[in-house]
Design a protein around this motif. Structure first.
Motif, mmCIF file in Angstrom:
data_model
loop_
_atom_site.group_PDB
_atom_site.id
_atom_site.type_symbol
_atom_site.label_atom_id
_atom_site.label_comp_id
_atom_site.label_asym_id
_atom_site.label_seq_id
_atom_site.Cartn_x
_atom_site.Cartn_y
_atom_site.Cartn_z
ATOM 1 N N ARG A 214 26.144 54.720 31.934
ATOM 2 C CA ARG A 214 26.245 55.978 32.894
ATOM 3 C C ARG A 214 25.779 55.463 34.135
ATOM 4 N N GLY A 215 26.141 54.291 34.649
ATOM 5 C CA GLY A 215 25.990 53.792 35.851
ATOM 6 C C GLY A 215 26.493 54.855 37.136
ATOM 7 N N THR A 216 25.591 54.989 37.951
ATOM 8 C CA THR A 216 25.819 56.147 39.078
ATOM 9 C C THR A 216 26.828 55.711 40.055
ATOM 10 N N LEU A 217 26.795 54.600 40.470
ATOM 11 C CA LEU A 217 27.877 53.985 41.329
ATOM 12 C C LEU A 217 29.222 53.880 40.652
ATOM 13 N N GLY A 218 29.353 53.367 39.276
ATOM 14 C CA GLY A 218 30.397 53.597 38.938
ATOM 15 C C GLY A 218 31.071 55.040 38.424
ATOM 16 N N GLN A 219 30.215 55.893 38.179
ATOM 17 C CA GLN A 219 30.466 57.350 38.123
ATOM 18 C C GLN A 219 31.191 57.724 39.501
ATOM 19 N N GLY A 220 30.587 57.668 40.576
ATOM 20 C CA GLY A 220 30.928 57.810 42.030
ATOM 21 C C GLY A 220 32.364 57.228 42.381
ATOM 22 N N TRP A 221 32.494 55.880 42.042
ATOM 23 C CA TRP A 221 33.609 55.440 42.350
ATOM 24 C C TRP A 221 34.790 55.971 41.840
ATOM 25 N N ARG A 222 34.724 56.115 40.361
ATOM 26 C CA ARG A 222 35.858 56.491 39.626
ATOM 27 C C ARG A 222 36.225 58.115 40.111
ATOM 28 N N GLU A 223 35.304 58.858 40.329
ATOM 29 C CA GLU A 223 35.478 60.212 40.876
ATOM 30 C C GLU A 223 35.993 60.325 42.182
ATOM 31 N N TRP A 224 35.675 59.284 43.160
ATOM 32 C CA TRP A 224 36.194 59.154 44.386
ATOM 33 C C TRP A 224 37.754 58.754 44.399
ATOM 34 N N GLN A 225 37.916 57.812 43.566
ATOM 35 C CA GLN A 225 39.387 57.100 43.353
ATOM 36 C C GLN A 225 40.144 57.723 42.490
ATOM 37 N N ARG A 226 39.525 58.816 41.736
ATOM 38 C CA ARG A 226 40.261 59.556 40.632
ATOM 39 C C ARG A 226 40.841 58.493 39.652
ATOM 40 N N VAL A 227 39.933 57.993 39.006
ATOM 41 C CA VAL A 227 40.257 57.084 37.905
ATOM 42 C C VAL A 227 39.961 57.570 36.700
ATOM 43 N N HIS A 228 40.754 57.998 35.772
ATOM 44 C CA HIS A 228 40.607 58.958 34.689
ATOM 45 C C HIS A 228 40.600 58.056 33.433
ATOM 46 N N SER A 229 40.288 58.569 32.264
ATOM 47 C CA SER A 229 40.552 58.146 30.773
ATOM 48 C C SER A 229 41.336 59.157 30.031
ATOM 49 N N GLU A 230 41.884 58.663 29.006
ATOM 50 C CA GLU A 230 42.597 59.664 27.953
ATOM 51 C C GLU A 230 41.481 60.615 27.377
ATOM 52 N N ASN A 231 40.447 60.088 27.124
ATOM 53 C CA ASN A 231 39.356 61.012 26.709
ATOM 54 C C ASN A 231 37.938 60.779 27.670
ATOM 55 N N PRO A 232 37.350 61.864 27.796
ATOM 56 C CA PRO A 232 36.114 61.508 28.516
ATOM 57 C C PRO A 232 35.054 60.840 27.694
ATOM 58 N N GLN A 233 34.318 60.005 28.568
ATOM 59 C CA GLN A 233 33.287 59.040 27.686
ATOM 60 C C GLN A 233 32.180 60.160 27.202
ATOM 61 N N ILE A 234 31.754 59.841 26.085
ATOM 62 C CA ILE A 234 30.672 60.664 25.264
ATOM 63 C C ILE A 234 29.685 59.652 24.895
ATOM 64 N N PHE A 235 28.278 60.105 24.803
ATOM 65 C CA PHE A 235 27.329 59.156 24.651
ATOM 66 C C PHE A 235 26.327 59.502 23.454
ATOM 67 N N ALA A 236 25.329 58.435 23.081
ATOM 68 C CA ALA A 236 24.383 58.709 22.152
ATOM 69 C C ALA A 236 23.021 58.402 22.887
ATOM 70 N N LEU A 237 22.081 58.612 22.299
ATOM 71 C CA LEU A 237 20.970 58.463 22.713
ATOM 72 C C LEU A 237 20.067 57.806 21.536
ATOM 73 N N GLY A 238 19.529 56.434 22.057
ATOM 74 C CA GLY A 238 18.848 55.865 21.155
ATOM 75 C C GLY A 238 17.415 55.554 21.416
ATOM 76 N N VAL A 239 16.561 55.813 20.494
ATOM 77 C CA VAL A 239 15.117 55.669 20.568
ATOM 78 C C VAL A 239 14.599 54.643 19.852
ATOM 79 N N LYS A 240 13.681 53.718 20.272
ATOM 80 C CA LYS A 240 13.649 52.423 19.535
ATOM 81 C C LYS A 240 12.240 52.000 19.786
ATOM 82 N N GLU A 241 11.495 51.384 18.668
ATOM 83 C CA GLU A 241 10.197 50.915 18.764
ATOM 84 C C GLU A 241 10.049 49.373 18.146
ATOM 85 N N VAL A 242 9.237 48.970 18.595
ATOM 86 C CA VAL A 242 8.912 47.143 18.072
ATOM 87 C C VAL A 242 7.494 47.279 17.496
ATOM 88 N N TRP A 243 7.416 46.843 16.223
ATOM 89 C CA TRP A 243 6.072 46.654 15.707
ATOM 90 C C TRP A 243 5.726 45.375 15.211
#
Length: 551
Positions: A214-243
């Protein structure tokens, strides 16, 4: 409860802040190539570029030095890096051909693995899916990998600049000419206070965005230059612990099923990190439907399960963290990852293969390709879009895209739930990815409506299970309380939407007070989950956020 559509409550990307058509300041640092982000992509790219320069100078003594910089928003390398992680060593072997696997910063070889389907009180082992086999791979801490890569880069003369978040791209016409960093020492109102330091402009003939998920500058550059993809990017949230544990874990474990609801995509993992340490975590797709689903709480419940609890009892929680992961796969890759003076690599692009749970070696490999394309462009004296397009050709002909194409619909198959998705994914495996014969279309995560489901109260015991407040403490977060607000809240935030954000955020940044939203910005660990579904994340002063050592 009225369904919540996250997109209605989300602000647009602040493009005017991210793209600056301004001349660099008189005190600008001049570089030839700047990598934005000291993760595996940025550091591998910098190492490869420095090596290419040395090789060229050996063959052609008149070849000039190149000034190479790597910017990192964390105060020290590795402090913002988080991954599972089971690592495919392929990219390490290519980047360091004169070294053995034992020389790399891995914890241990994967000597066994198991996959289980969980119910609330039981489990049964299932065959390991072909995409998830990990023979020949290694468990590792991404923080340790990054610190090690940083040492290799510095030994080659690369300028490593921690504590320098990139706030904006500096552009001239359609060309990227460098970046501007965030200021330091602003008060809550955004005004200069004690310790104030102005932004720094860093110019470069080639800027490589390796910002991570979810890089902010990458998002901005793609929107500015109208660079698209066939599907939008989707995301997951990972929560992790080390024991730190008393009982050594002898295998890599993955689970499906409980504690996730059947409508949510995801799973959990338990990895050995030597005899006295394990990492465990949960990953949940952010297209889930339940408005009150809480990924941090799901991880706490997992630790009480009969399969997991015996490995942790008597142990000590050492560290906690959270991060989003790009999951859209092949069809979510941008149509191009290069432009005039700019390249993008790693998770910023979405180089993650979800079915195999792998992305680190893709990030490193893409950084190496970016270095090769940048080097050839600089050598030819042309860093325009046509010259740097060689990078896209390298990527498209690589094993990165080949792997992602083979599993192109597997994550997408789960858009309607785990059971149906599992059957479809099985057919995709049997047919080498040709089933169902065409792209499965997806919506952005923020376009899925959410409705609250029945909730079961949960109270952490403070030992085996922890609250969000205690978890953030374990992340090492030392953000100052007077830092300006960096999370841009959208319109029409009702009490129900505030509850949604409070459940979504694993770090306790958001809470409902009456029918309003309170934002505790210093708690933020930069996981970017609400940048996907709620308030926009923007860069803040260097050194803010978590201070991971083991993630």
């Amino acid at each position: 409860m009225t369904p919540i559509l996250p997109r209605r409550h989300q602000r647009s990307l602040p493009l005017d802040q991210l793209i600056r058509a301004e001349a660099p300041g008189a005190e600008a640092l001049e570089m030839d190539v700047v990598f934005v982000g000291a993760g595996p992509a940025g550091l591998a790219g910098a190492i490869e570029l420095a090596r290419l320069v040395r090789q060229e100078q050996a063959a052609n003594p008149g070849f000039p030095e190149l000034n190479i910089a790597v910017l990192e928003k964390a105060g020290s390398l590795g402090e913002h890096n988080l991954s599972g992680a089971v690592v495919n060593p392929r990219a390490f072997r290519e980047l360091f051909p004169d070294r053995q696997d034992a020389d790399f910063p891995f914890r241990q070889a994967v000597n066994g693995e198991a996959v289980y389907f969980l119910s609330q009180s039981g489990s049964f082992r299932i065959p390991t899916p072909p995409t998830m086999h990990n023979a020949g791979y290694y468990t590792a801490s991404l923080c340790e990998i990054v610190r090690w890569l940083g040492e290799q880069a510095e030994a080659l003369g690369v300028n490593i600049l921690p504590g320098f978040p990139a706030d904006a791209l500096l552009v001239e016409g359609q060309a990227v000419r460098g970046v501007r960093t965030t200021p330091t020492g602003l008060d809550r109102a955004g005004q200069p206070a004690d310790g104030y330091q102005e932004p720094t402009d860093i110019t470069a003939r080639v800027t490589v965005l390796a910002e991570g998920t979810r890089g902010t500058l990458g998002q901005g550059w793609r929107e500015w230059q109208r660079v698209h993809s066939e599907n939008p990017q989707i995301f997951a949230l990972g929560v992790k612990e080390v024991w730190k544990v008393k009982r050594p874990l002898d295998r890599v474990i993955h689970t499906l099923g409980w504690p996730l609801p059947s409508s949510a995509f995801g799973g959990t993992f338990l990895y050995p990190l030597g005899r006295e340490m394990v990492s465990l975590g949960i990953v949940v797709g952010l297209d889930y439907r339940e408005a009150n689903l809480d990924v941090h709480q799901l991880l706490q419940r997992l630790k009480l399960h009969p399969l997991v609890r015996p490995w942790l009892e008597g142990g000590e929680l050492l560290e906690w963290g959270a991060k989003t992961i790009p999951e859209g796969g092949y069809y979510a890759l941008p149509a191009r990852r290069s432009g005039d003076g700019i390249l993008m690599a790693g998770d910023t692009v979405g180089f993650v293969d979800v079915p195999s749970l792998k992305g680190i070696h893709y990030a490193m490999q893409s950084g190496m390709y970016a270095a090769r394309a940048a080097f050839q462009a600089l050598k030819a004296g042309d860093t325009g879009a046509a010259s740097l397009a060689a990078y896209d050709r390298m990527i498209n002909e690589s094993y990165i895209v080949a792997d992602m194409h083979r599993t192109r619909n597997m994550r997408l198959a789960f858009k309607d739930g785990m059971m149906l998705g599992g059957m479809k994914a099985g057919l995709m495996t049997l047919t080498g990815g040709t089933f169902p014969g065409s792209r499965i279309p997806m919506h952005e995560d923020a376009e899925r409506e959410r409705v609250a489901a029945a909730a079961t109260p949960f109270t952490p015991d403070g030992t085996l299970t922890v609250s969000k407040v205690d978890a953030v403490f374990k992340s090492g977060n030392a953000t100052r309380d007077t830092i300006p607000q960096h999370l841009l809240v959208g319109p029409d935030i009702s009490g129900e939407v505030a509850d949604f954000y409070a459940a979504l955020c694993p770090a306790g940044v958001y809470e409902r007070v009456g029918d309003t939203l309170r934002v505790n910005a210093p708690n933020c660990v930069d996981c970017k989950a609400t940048d996907v579904l709620g308030p926009r994340w923007t860069p803040r002063e260097g050194g803010s956020g978590p201070k991971y050592r083991l993630m």
